[in-house]
Design a protein around this motif. Sequence first.
Motif, mmCIF file in Angstrom:
data_model
loop_
_atom_site.group_PDB
_atom_site.id
_atom_site.type_symbol
_atom_site.label_atom_id
_atom_site.label_comp_id
_atom_site.label_asym_id
_atom_site.label_seq_id
_atom_site.Cartn_x
_atom_site.Cartn_y
_atom_site.Cartn_z
ATOM 1 N N GLU A 117 13.574 -74.951 93.316
ATOM 2 C CA GLU A 117 12.858 -73.768 92.820
ATOM 3 C C GLU A 117 13.689 -73.016 91.786
ATOM 4 O O GLU A 117 13.157 -72.541 90.769
ATOM 5 C CB GLU A 117 12.502 -72.838 93.981
ATOM 6 C CG GLU A 117 11.488 -73.395 94.961
ATOM 7 C CD GLU A 117 12.094 -74.395 95.933
ATOM 8 O OE1 GLU A 117 13.350 -74.512 95.975
ATOM 9 O OE2 GLU A 117 11.319 -75.053 96.645
ATOM 10 N N ALA A 118 15.004 -72.895 92.023
ATOM 11 C CA ALA A 118 15.863 -72.185 91.079
ATOM 12 C C ALA A 118 15.956 -72.929 89.750
ATOM 13 O O ALA A 118 15.884 -72.325 88.675
ATOM 14 C CB ALA A 118 17.251 -71.991 91.678
ATOM 15 N N VAL A 119 16.109 -74.255 89.832
ATOM 16 C CA VAL A 119 16.189 -75.055 88.610
ATOM 17 C C VAL A 119 14.903 -74.919 87.805
ATOM 18 O O VAL A 119 14.933 -74.692 86.590
ATOM 19 C CB VAL A 119 16.454 -76.535 88.959
ATOM 20 C CG1 VAL A 119 16.318 -77.405 87.709
ATOM 21 C CG2 VAL A 119 17.842 -76.693 89.556
ATOM 22 N N ALA A 120 13.757 -75.039 88.483
ATOM 23 C CA ALA A 120 12.472 -74.914 87.796
ATOM 24 C C ALA A 120 12.302 -73.512 87.234
ATOM 25 O O ALA A 120 11.758 -73.332 86.130
ATOM 26 C CB ALA A 120 11.328 -75.237 88.755
ATOM 27 N N GLY A 121 12.766 -72.492 87.966
ATOM 28 C CA GLY A 121 12.647 -71.112 87.492
ATOM 29 C C GLY A 121 13.459 -70.866 86.235
ATOM 30 O O GLY A 121 12.999 -70.184 85.308
ATOM 31 N N ILE A 122 14.663 -71.402 86.183
ATOM 32 C CA ILE A 122 15.500 -71.253 84.985
ATOM 33 C C ILE A 122 14.853 -71.945 83.796
ATOM 34 O O ILE A 122 14.829 -71.411 82.673
ATOM 35 C CB ILE A 122 16.908 -71.824 85.247
ATOM 36 C CG1 ILE A 122 17.633 -70.960 86.276
ATOM 37 C CG2 ILE A 122 17.720 -71.882 83.949
ATOM 38 C CD1 ILE A 122 18.919 -71.580 86.788
ATOM 39 N N GLU A 123 14.317 -73.130 84.032
ATOM 40 C CA GLU A 123 13.664 -73.858 82.935
ATOM 41 C C GLU A 123 12.454 -73.089 82.422
ATOM 42 O O GLU A 123 12.228 -73.034 81.204
ATOM 43 C CB GLU A 123 13.272 -75.253 83.426
ATOM 44 C CG GLU A 123 14.474 -76.156 83.673
ATOM 45 C CD GLU A 123 14.125 -77.459 84.366
ATOM 46 O OE1 GLU A 123 14.938 -78.406 84.303
ATOM 47 O OE2 GLU A 123 13.038 -77.536 84.988
ATOM 48 N N ARG A 124 11.697 -72.485 83.319
ATOM 49 C CA ARG A 124 10.545 -71.666 82.881
ATOM 50 C C ARG A 124 11.019 -70.447 82.096
ATOM 51 O O ARG A 124 10.419 -70.073 81.079
ATOM 52 C CB ARG A 124 9.717 -71.222 84.082
ATOM 53 C CG ARG A 124 8.878 -72.307 84.720
ATOM 54 C CD ARG A 124 7.815 -71.711 85.639
ATOM 55 N NE ARG A 124 8.397 -70.853 86.664
ATOM 56 C CZ ARG A 124 8.823 -71.284 87.844
ATOM 57 N NH1 ARG A 124 8.738 -72.571 88.158
ATOM 58 N NH2 ARG A 124 9.331 -70.448 88.736
ATOM 59 N N PHE A 125 12.078 -69.818 82.572
ATOM 60 C CA PHE A 125 12.591 -68.605 81.913
ATOM 61 C C PHE A 125 12.956 -68.894 80.458
ATOM 62 O O PHE A 125 12.653 -68.093 79.565
ATOM 63 C CB PHE A 125 13.816 -68.077 82.668
ATOM 64 C CG PHE A 125 14.386 -66.804 82.101
ATOM 65 C CD1 PHE A 125 13.876 -65.574 82.484
ATOM 66 C CD2 PHE A 125 15.420 -66.841 81.174
ATOM 67 C CE1 PHE A 125 14.389 -64.393 81.954
ATOM 68 C CE2 PHE A 125 15.942 -65.672 80.637
ATOM 69 C CZ PHE A 125 15.427 -64.445 81.030
ATOM 70 N N TYR A 126 13.597 -70.021 80.236
ATOM 71 C CA TYR A 126 14.043 -70.348 78.874
ATOM 72 C C TYR A 126 13.010 -71.155 78.090
ATOM 73 O O TYR A 126 13.222 -71.456 76.913
ATOM 74 C CB TYR A 126 15.368 -71.103 78.924
ATOM 75 C CG TYR A 126 16.551 -70.199 79.188
ATOM 76 C CD1 TYR A 126 17.052 -69.375 78.185
ATOM 77 C CD2 TYR A 126 17.163 -70.146 80.432
ATOM 78 C CE1 TYR A 126 18.135 -68.539 78.405
ATOM 79 C CE2 TYR A 126 18.245 -69.317 80.670
ATOM 80 C CZ TYR A 126 18.719 -68.519 79.658
ATOM 81 O OH TYR A 126 19.797 -67.686 79.882
ATOM 82 N N GLY A 127 11.913 -71.516 78.749
ATOM 83 C CA GLY A 127 10.873 -72.243 78.039
ATOM 84 C C GLY A 127 11.264 -73.647 77.627
ATOM 85 O O GLY A 127 10.826 -74.149 76.584
ATOM 86 N N VAL A 128 12.085 -74.299 78.454
ATOM 87 C CA VAL A 128 12.489 -75.680 78.170
ATOM 88 C C VAL A 128 11.696 -76.623 79.070
ATOM 89 O O VAL A 128 11.163 -76.205 80.099
ATOM 90 C CB VAL A 128 14.005 -75.878 78.383
ATOM 91 C CG1 VAL A 128 14.789 -75.033 77.393
ATOM 92 C CG2 VAL A 128 14.405 -75.530 79.821
ATOM 93 N N PRO A 129 11.594 -77.896 78.724
ATOM 94 C CA PRO A 129 10.789 -78.831 79.517
ATOM 95 C C PRO A 129 11.327 -79.002 80.932
ATOM 96 O O PRO A 129 12.523 -78.816 81.188
ATOM 97 C CB PRO A 129 10.892 -80.139 78.732
ATOM 98 C CG PRO A 129 11.328 -79.751 77.364
ATOM 99 C CD PRO A 129 12.158 -78.528 77.528
#
Length: 209
Positions: A117-129
Amino acid sequence: MADQQVGLTQVLERIDALLQASNRRRDQVLDIEQLARDAALPAETVHTLLDGGQVPQMEFSALVRQRFAQLRASRLRQKGEQREPYSLREIGESFGLTGAALSAWGNAERNVRPSVEAVAGIERFYGVPRGFLYARPDEALADALRPVLEALEDSADPYAVLAARHPGVKGLTLRRFLTLPEQEAQVVQQTVEALDRLLHEDRADDAGP
């Protein structure tokens, strides 16, 4: 458009073929610092991979921590006249995690592992795939190079693009291909691309696990 399934070696081969066709060198089109920012990799890792070298494999948690640190350092926000990283609190709160908790695994404290969840959240925050934070360095660099390849293909003549994509096909054959009617040309190109994929699969099978 560059093939999203093509790996780093093939991307670089196509780039080199297009550069050779236009009498240019890598250092005239590849910005190492920009590639490092786009891929969230250390510049020395980018240099090593571009030179055909290998980088040490990293355990999942260490890889995610490294990519997160590089991502945070390279994706800055404007604050007044300065640019600065987003705070851990801002990043964590965007997906329900405290800044302290994010700092704990970011700094490898108490052997805390990053959650999915944390990894996915960081990726969403920065807008990366999805998967950006745990992509292998060669995969990350290949993704960062694809826009460069696409720009070179867009500005090159069709013969150079086909020659770069299918280096095993003779030049005369490619020139004759360009004279075919559009529908026939599409069939031929699809056939060549299918054979090209099979060739890469056979090479991968021969290389083993």
